[in-house]
Design a protein around this motif. Structure first.
Motif, PDB file in Angstrom:
ATOM      1  N   MET A  84       1.439  -0.352  -8.278  1.00  0.00           N
ATOM      2  CA  MET A  84       1.260   0.461  -7.078  1.00  0.00           C
ATOM      3  C   MET A  84       2.631   0.853  -6.545  1.00  0.00           C
ATOM      4  N   LEU A  85       2.764   2.097  -6.117  1.00  0.00           N
ATOM      5  CA  LEU A  85       4.007   2.605  -5.555  1.00  0.00           C
ATOM      6  C   LEU A  85       3.776   3.040  -4.114  1.00  0.00           C
ATOM      7  N   PHE A  86       4.796   2.828  -3.273  1.00  0.00           N
ATOM      8  CA  PHE A  86       4.683   3.247  -1.873  1.00  0.00           C
ATOM      9  C   PHE A  86       6.016   3.789  -1.396  1.00  0.00           C
ATOM     10  N   SER A  87       5.952   4.936  -0.705  1.00  0.00           N
ATOM     11  CA  SER A  87       7.116   5.522  -0.060  1.00  0.00           C
ATOM     12  C   SER A  87       6.895   5.437   1.443  1.00  0.00           C
ATOM     13  N   ALA A  88       7.630   4.557   2.107  1.00  0.00           N
ATOM     14  CA  ALA A  88       7.450   4.393   3.546  1.00  0.00           C
ATOM     15  C   ALA A  88       7.891   5.639   4.308  1.00  0.00           C
ATOM     16  N   LEU A  93       1.186   6.767  -0.990  1.00  0.00           N
ATOM     17  CA  LEU A  93       0.762   5.598  -1.751  1.00  0.00           C
ATOM     18  C   LEU A  93       0.098   6.068  -3.038  1.00  0.00           C
ATOM     19  N   ALA A  94       0.395   5.401  -4.149  1.00  0.00           N
ATOM     20  CA  ALA A  94      -0.200   5.798  -5.423  1.00  0.00           C
ATOM     21  C   ALA A  94      -0.407   4.578  -6.309  1.00  0.00           C
ATOM     22  N   SER A  95      -1.479   4.620  -7.080  1.00  0.00           N
ATOM     23  CA  SER A  95      -1.739   3.603  -8.096  1.00  0.00           C
ATOM     24  C   SER A  95      -1.594   4.243  -9.464  1.00  0.00           C
ATOM     25  N   LEU A  96      -1.013   3.515 -10.405  1.00  0.00           N
ATOM     26  CA  LEU A  96      -0.824   4.005 -11.757  1.00  0.00           C
ATOM     27  C   LEU A  96      -1.716   3.222 -12.707  1.00  0.00           C
ATOM     28  N   ASP A  97      -1.959   3.788 -13.893  1.00  0.00           N
ATOM     29  CA  ASP A  97      -2.762   3.078 -14.882  1.00  0.00           C
ATOM     30  C   ASP A  97      -1.844   2.380 -15.887  1.00  0.00           C
ATOM     31  N   ASN A  98      -2.420   1.877 -16.975  1.00  0.00           N
ATOM     32  CA  ASN A  98      -1.616   1.096 -17.925  1.00  0.00           C
ATOM     33  C   ASN A  98      -0.682   1.950 -18.782  1.00  0.00           C
ATOM     34  N   THR A  99      -0.717   3.266 -18.595  1.00  0.00           N
ATOM     35  CA  THR A  99       0.254   4.145 -19.255  1.00  0.00           C
ATOM     36  C   THR A  99       1.306   4.644 -18.260  1.00  0.00           C
TER      37      THR A  99
END
Length: 269
Positions: A84-88, A93-99
């Motif tokens: 998961m990535l977050f830019s305050a 907010l974003a979730s990524l998959d296994n690629t």
């Protein structure tokens, strides 16, 4: 007397084994901004807008650019191989998959009704924890951002302004790092449970019975059962190598330095 002497001997041997100098397994070269690991020992390293994935022993894997974000301030690997990535600054907010590809759409939190969220972490059942700076509260939301639990104003609840810098959930407990006040612990319903008296931690990680944390350039362990604190043994490094962050996974120590990530074997703790 013999039994006591024998137990003391065993304890001494175990402690000596725990203090054995870790041996370096591999290094990952690069000037990384952030890094984290998952429970499988995979390494996620970010430099600029490029996220890279490495295996537990530093084997190169996938990489992907996340240019749709502003500056990424948090990298969370609560779910293995689904970071998961977050830019305050951007509230994105974003979730990524296994690629390492984007899973769904980037979530714009201000547009979704959360304009002052400055800290995020993943939770079980695809939920999230938010820290809302305006309302000074923790909020647990589901995948559709519907509120599941709230703490209410923490300054009123605890009598202090926590100013948290990091959160992590493990085994249905949320750990919130407030360097001035310690590690605050809440259950999944947002009920305050206790404060762990570790002050001044810049980064932390909870694994089983241990809380591992960075403080003043040192990596230490707080035992959640005995409440004892101990420094963790380090592999041989140059005096010029300033320790920026560190983690423990699957018997390995992961150290973020200025120009590389060092992976060292320490045995299971």
């Amino acid at each position: 007397m013999r039994t006591a002497t024998f137990l003391l001997f065993v304890f001494s041997i175990v402690r000596c084994m725990a203090q054995t100098t870790p041996s370096i397994v591999d290094t990952i070269p690069g000037n990384f901004d952030l890094f984290t690991t998952d429970e499988l020992g995979n390494v996620y390293a970010l430099r600029g807008d490029v996220l890279e994935l490495y295996g537990p022993n530093g084997q190169p894997g996938l990489r992907n650019s996340v240019k749709t974000f502003g500056r990424i301030t948090q990298l969370d690997a609560f779910y293995s191989l689904k970071p998961m990535l977050f830019s305050a600054e951007q509230g994105q907010l974003a979730s990524l998959d296994n690629t390492l590809s984007l899973q769904g759409s980037v979530i714009n939190l201000p547009r979704a009704g959360f304009p002052q969220v400055v800290l995020v972490c993943a939770s079980v059942q695809n939920a999230y924890w938010f820290f809302d700076q305006r309302d000074m509260e923790l909020i647990r939301v589901d995948a559709q951002l519907r509120p599941l639990a709230k703490t209410g104003r923490m300054d009123q609840l605890l009598g202090l302004s926590p100013e948290p810098v990091q959160m992590q959930e493990l085994d249905n407990w949320l750990y919130v790092n407030s360097p001035k006040h310690g590690i605050l612990v809440f259950d999944l319903f947002g009920t305050y449970y206790k404060t762990i008296g570790v002050l001044g931690a810049q980064r932390f990680e909870v694994r089983k019975e241990g809380l591992f944390y960075m403080r003043d350039g040192r990596f230490e362990r707080y035992d959640l059962l005995s409440f004892a604190t101990e420094p963790l043994p380090m592999p041989p490094l140059s005096e010029l190598d300033a320790l920026r962050d560190a983690r423990v996974e699957q018997g390995h120590l992961y150290l973020l330095l200025q120009d590389r990530i060092v992976i060292a074997h320490v045995g299971k703790r």
